[in-house]
Enzyme design. Structure first.
Site, PDB file in Angstrom:
ATOM      1  N   GLY A  15       0.749  -1.178   0.165  1.00  0.00           N
ATOM      2  CA  GLY A  15      -0.086  -0.213   0.350  1.00  0.00           C
ATOM      3  C   GLY A  15       1.336   1.255  -0.323  1.00  0.00           C
ATOM      4  O   GLY A  15       0.856   2.063  -0.588  1.00  0.00           O
ATOM      5  N   GLU A  34      10.657   3.209   6.310  1.00  0.00           N
ATOM      6  CA  GLU A  34      10.755   1.666   5.812  1.00  0.00           C
ATOM      7  C   GLU A  34      12.255   1.648   7.378  1.00  0.00           C
ATOM      8  O   GLU A  34      12.838   1.629   6.598  1.00  0.00           O
ATOM      9  CB  GLU A  34      10.419   1.057   4.679  1.00  0.00           C
ATOM     10  N   THR A  41       5.407  -6.755   3.795  1.00  0.00           N
ATOM     11  CA  THR A  41       4.863  -8.743   4.253  1.00  0.00           C
ATOM     12  C   THR A  41       4.648  -9.572   2.360  1.00  0.00           C
ATOM     13  O   THR A  41       5.037 -10.481   2.537  1.00  0.00           O
ATOM     14  CB  THR A  41       3.298  -8.841   4.965  1.00  0.00           C
ATOM     15  N   CYS A  42       3.660  -8.988   1.839  1.00  0.00           N
ATOM     16  CA  CYS A  42       3.348  -9.210   0.445  1.00  0.00           C
ATOM     17  C   CYS A  42       4.782 -10.691  -0.003  1.00  0.00           C
ATOM     18  O   CYS A  42       5.069 -11.349  -0.322  1.00  0.00           O
ATOM     19  CB  CYS A  42       2.421  -8.894  -0.447  1.00  0.00           C
ATOM     20  N   LYS A  50       5.817 -17.398  -0.781  1.00  0.00           N
ATOM     21  CA  LYS A  50       4.478 -18.350  -0.380  1.00  0.00           C
ATOM     22  C   LYS A  50       4.167 -19.126  -2.038  1.00  0.00           C
ATOM     23  O   LYS A  50       4.664 -20.473  -2.197  1.00  0.00           O
ATOM     24  CB  LYS A  50       3.354 -17.954   0.190  1.00  0.00           C
ATOM     25  N   GLY A 267      -3.808 -15.520  12.530  1.00  0.00           N
ATOM     26  CA  GLY A 267      -4.333 -14.745  12.347  1.00  0.00           C
ATOM     27  C   GLY A 267      -3.459 -13.739  12.804  1.00  0.00           C
ATOM     28  O   GLY A 267      -1.642 -13.800  12.830  1.00  0.00           O
ATOM     29  N   ASP A 307      -3.580  -2.613   5.424  1.00  0.00           N
ATOM     30  CA  ASP A 307      -3.354  -4.289   6.791  1.00  0.00           C
ATOM     31  C   ASP A 307      -3.975  -3.388   7.860  1.00  0.00           C
ATOM     32  O   ASP A 307      -4.140  -3.929   9.208  1.00  0.00           O
ATOM     33  CB  ASP A 307      -2.238  -5.385   6.860  1.00  0.00           C
ATOM     34  N   HIS A 442     -12.752 -25.332 -25.601  1.00  0.00           N
ATOM     35  CA  HIS A 442     -13.077 -26.264 -24.850  1.00  0.00           C
ATOM     36  C   HIS A 442     -11.706 -27.325 -26.000  1.00  0.00           C
ATOM     37  O   HIS A 442     -11.105 -26.633 -26.781  1.00  0.00           O
ATOM     38  CB  HIS A 442     -13.795 -27.642 -25.764  1.00  0.00           C
TER      39      HIS A 442
HETATM   40  P1  NAP Z   1      -7.471 -16.280   9.795  1.00  0.00           P
HETATM   41  O1  NAP Z   1      -7.501 -16.016   8.315  1.00  0.00           O
HETATM   42  O2  NAP Z   1      -7.538 -14.739  10.098  1.00  0.00           O
HETATM   43  O3  NAP Z   1      -7.404 -17.412  10.316  1.00  0.00           O
HETATM   44  C1  NAP Z   1      -7.222 -17.694  11.217  1.00  0.00           C
HETATM   45  C2  NAP Z   1      -7.478 -18.713  11.570  1.00  0.00           C
HETATM   46  O4  NAP Z   1      -6.397 -19.144  13.150  1.00  0.00           O
HETATM   47  C3  NAP Z   1      -8.934 -19.323  12.095  1.00  0.00           C
HETATM   48  O5  NAP Z   1      -8.838 -20.663  11.330  1.00  0.00           O
HETATM   49  C4  NAP Z   1      -9.512 -19.014  13.292  1.00  0.00           C
HETATM   50  O6  NAP Z   1     -10.190 -19.726  14.071  1.00  0.00           O
HETATM   51  C5  NAP Z   1      -7.610 -19.015  13.896  1.00  0.00           C
HETATM   52  N1  NAP Z   1      -7.236 -18.670  15.266  1.00  0.00           N
HETATM   53  C6  NAP Z   1      -7.538 -17.657  16.243  1.00  0.00           C
HETATM   54  N2  NAP Z   1      -6.915 -17.552  17.095  1.00  0.00           N
HETATM   55  C7  NAP Z   1      -6.631 -18.425  17.506  1.00  0.00           C
HETATM   56  C8  NAP Z   1      -6.100 -18.910  18.558  1.00  0.00           C
HETATM   57  N3  NAP Z   1      -5.572 -18.276  20.254  1.00  0.00           N
HETATM   58  N4  NAP Z   1      -5.792 -20.355  19.027  1.00  0.00           N
HETATM   59  C9  NAP Z   1      -6.250 -21.234  18.116  1.00  0.00           C
HETATM   60  N5  NAP Z   1      -6.422 -21.234  16.402  1.00  0.00           N
HETATM   61  C10 NAP Z   1      -6.981 -19.764  16.522  1.00  0.00           C
HETATM   62  O7  NAP Z   1      -5.685 -15.811   9.795  1.00  0.00           O
HETATM   63  P2  NAP Z   1      -4.274 -16.009   8.213  1.00  0.00           P
HETATM   64  O8  NAP Z   1      -4.309 -16.904   7.877  1.00  0.00           O
HETATM   65  O9  NAP Z   1      -3.374 -15.784  10.022  1.00  0.00           O
HETATM   66  O10 NAP Z   1      -3.941 -14.869   7.556  1.00  0.00           O
HETATM   67  C11 NAP Z   1      -4.741 -13.384   8.119  1.00  0.00           C
HETATM   68  C12 NAP Z   1      -4.913 -12.473   6.636  1.00  0.00           C
HETATM   69  O11 NAP Z   1      -3.733 -12.572   5.517  1.00  0.00           O
HETATM   70  C13 NAP Z   1      -5.846 -13.265   6.196  1.00  0.00           C
HETATM   71  O12 NAP Z   1      -6.633 -12.818   6.683  1.00  0.00           O
HETATM   72  C14 NAP Z   1      -6.048 -13.159   5.112  1.00  0.00           C
HETATM   73  O13 NAP Z   1      -6.361 -11.769   4.503  1.00  0.00           O
HETATM   74  C15 NAP Z   1      -4.454 -12.988   4.527  1.00  0.00           C
HETATM   75  N6  NAP Z   1      -3.530 -13.774   3.949  1.00  0.00           N
HETATM   76  C16 NAP Z   1      -4.153 -14.198   2.484  1.00  0.00           C
HETATM   77  C17 NAP Z   1      -3.502 -15.025   1.965  1.00  0.00           C
HETATM   78  C18 NAP Z   1      -4.033 -14.932   0.356  1.00  0.00           C
HETATM   79  O14 NAP Z   1      -4.641 -13.965  -0.488  1.00  0.00           O
HETATM   80  N7  NAP Z   1      -3.701 -16.122  -0.300  1.00  0.00           N
HETATM   81  C19 NAP Z   1      -2.697 -15.897   2.013  1.00  0.00           C
HETATM   82  C20 NAP Z   1      -2.288 -15.586   3.316  1.00  0.00           C
HETATM   83  C21 NAP Z   1      -3.116 -14.712   4.160  1.00  0.00           C
HETATM   84  P3  NAP Z   1     -11.709 -18.824  13.767  1.00  0.00           P
HETATM   85  O15 NAP Z   1     -11.820 -19.495  12.650  1.00  0.00           O
HETATM   86  O16 NAP Z   1     -12.214 -20.079  14.491  1.00  0.00           O
HETATM   87  O17 NAP Z   1     -11.303 -17.816  14.090  1.00  0.00           O
END
Ligand code: NAP
Length: 453
Positions: A15, A34, A41-42, A50, A267, A307, A442
């Protein structure tokens, strides 16, 4: 270097870079601050490395099934160290490329951590808690400092990795416990599994990928399990003991899981540490910076994108918010980022992508009787010879009253690429009739979207 600017951008991630370069292109005098590596991050520890690991894992997996296509190898082996070194080299190249692009666009790159000293001044320090080395002033300030992975506060949590750590490893151990069911957990569970590593996924809820259409999550779950990932639903880690390479993770069901490493994919949170927002009277709410539709904080000359605002935490959204901010404030082109219809992809095996309403959300908003759902599930022709691997699953959600397509979802090869294109037509208001009128190409996977009955 002069110390006063039209715009100071805090954070050189997606951003911040987009906003700084766009503002400079209109003639604004811009500094970007910075303390970490340019790229954010990206580029440095997220989407880009990734995706390269996804490709690496995919090559390895394809080799193991190539015989049915007449391709056989002798002495084939996987060199994980080599893969990780090459990924880091590519990240280094991109980091330098972004520095060069900043230079070419006339933006001053200030190497250090920025913090407010008053609403229009930013102190620069070498490290987050270090002595102030200099001070710069800006007519406008854009906060684009992004987020950081969140680690649960349980005993021994420092023994676990977060996603940043995945790209610093020399190699991966034999058994990794992945905590979480979101984007990062699912993507790394698949990468590690495809690289031949034993993976256990510990999930506190009862499903994968909350927020995505349930059918997509189920399709992924089926495939993860058939690939040998052990999924434990309904439990969380409560303590970690041992040492790296030999961890014991106590779980909420009074059991434990032994593993060599653990990844917390639980998260991400806005990275507000050390910004001293209090000295600029910038309001925060639940550890994030709220902004209006023009990205403005409660202080009229201070803005935030990406973010740190904790709305849609995706790179293209941060970039578009940054550009809309710069166009509006420096380019005499008043516009706003459109947060409707944001397409999403999860780079798992199989890939998942979505745009628009999930079935659950469409039912909630419009009522079950007012939507019509079309699905197709099939084995893609790339699997015709070896007859293994995940089936493709496609889903269209339409409004009954006007046949408008309000959701388009896919699991399978090239899902992200296909949904990216589908999102153009859906954004333009395409109906099921428009999809049906479109001639198929196709044999492809995407042709199913225009031949659904
Ligand atoms: P996320 O998608 O928000 O998932 C977090 C996971 O952790 C959820 O399953 C959550 O459970 C669990 N969780 C949270 N606190 C916990 C705890 N204390 N104990 C056990 N489980 C817990 O977050 P993320 O995977 O870390 O990714 C972060 C953000 O990065 C995403 O929201 C996304 O926007 C971005 N991202 C995007 C991409 C992509 O575009 N391909 C790839 C990577 C990251 P619940 O479901 O029960 O809350």
């Amino acid at each position: 270097m002069d110390h006063s600017y039209d715009l100071i951008v805090l954070g050189a991630g997606s951003g911040g870079l987009a906003a700084a370069k766009r503002a400079a292109s209109y003639g604004a005098k811009v500094a970007i601050v910075e303390g970490d590596r340019v790229g954010g991050t990206c580029v440095i520890r997220g989407c880009v490395p990734k995706k390269l690991l996804v490709y690496g894992a995919d090559y390895w997996k394809k080799i193991t099934i190539s015989e049915s296509f007449g391709v056989s190898y002798k002495d084939v082996h996987l060199n994980m160290e080599h893969l990780l070194v090459n990924v880091r080299e590519e990240v280094d190249r991109l980091n330098l490329l972004h520095i060069d692009l900043l230079k070419k666009s006339g933006v001053d790159l200030i190497d250090g951590w920025g913090s407010f000293s008053d609403p229009k001044s930013i102190n620069i320090s070498r490290d987050l808690t270090g002595a102030i080395e200099r001070r710069i002033e800006g007519n406008q300030i854009l906060i684009a400092v992004g987020g950081r992975p969140r680690r649960p506060s349980i005993p021994g949590s420092e023994l676990g990795w977060v996603s940043d750590d995945m790209f610093l490893q020399k190699s991966f151990p034999k058994h990794v416990l992945v905590v979480g069911a979101g984007f990062i957990a699912c993507e790394f569970a698949c990468i590690l599994n495809s690289l031949g590593i034993q993976v256990t996924q510990l999930i506190r809820g009862s499903r994968l990928l909350r927020g995505f259409d349930k059918d997509l999550a189920t399709a992924l779950e089926v495939n993860l399990k058939s690939n040998g990932v052990r999924i434990v639903f309904g439990h969380s880690p409560i303590a970690i003991s041992g040492s790296p390479g030999d961890l014991k993770v106590s779980t909420s069901d009074n059991d434990f899981i032994a593993c060599e490493a653990l990844l917390f994919a639980t998260g991400r949170s806005p990275f507000l540490d050390g910004l001293r927002l209090d000295l600029a009277a910038v309001r925060t709410e639940n550890n994030r910076i709220p902004v209006d539709l023009d990205q403005c904080t409660n202080v009229p000359h201070i803005f935030a994108v990406g973010d740190v605002t904790d709305r849609v935490n995706l790179t293209p959204v941060a970039i578009e918010e940054g550009r809309a901010f710069a166009d509006s404030n420096y380019g005499k082109l008043k516009r706003r980022c459109n947060h409707d219809l944001v397409g999403k992809a999860v780079f798992t095996e199989p890939e998942i992508a979505s745009v628009g309403f999930s079935e659950e959300k469409a039912i909630k908003v419009f009522g079950e009787e007012n939507i019509k759902i079309y699905t197709s599930c099939f084995r893609p022709s790339s699997q015709a010879l070896h007859k293994q691997g995940p089936r493709c699953f496609l889903k269209l959600i339409t409004r009954s009253e006007n046949q408008k397509v309000i959701g388009c979802h896919m699991v399978g090869e090239c899902a992200a690429e296909i949904i990216q294109m589908a999102s153009i037509s859906i954004g333009m208001g395409a109906t099921k009739i428009d999809f049906d009128k479109t001639m198929a190409i196709h044999p492809t996977i995407a042709e199913e979207f225009v031949t659904m009955r």
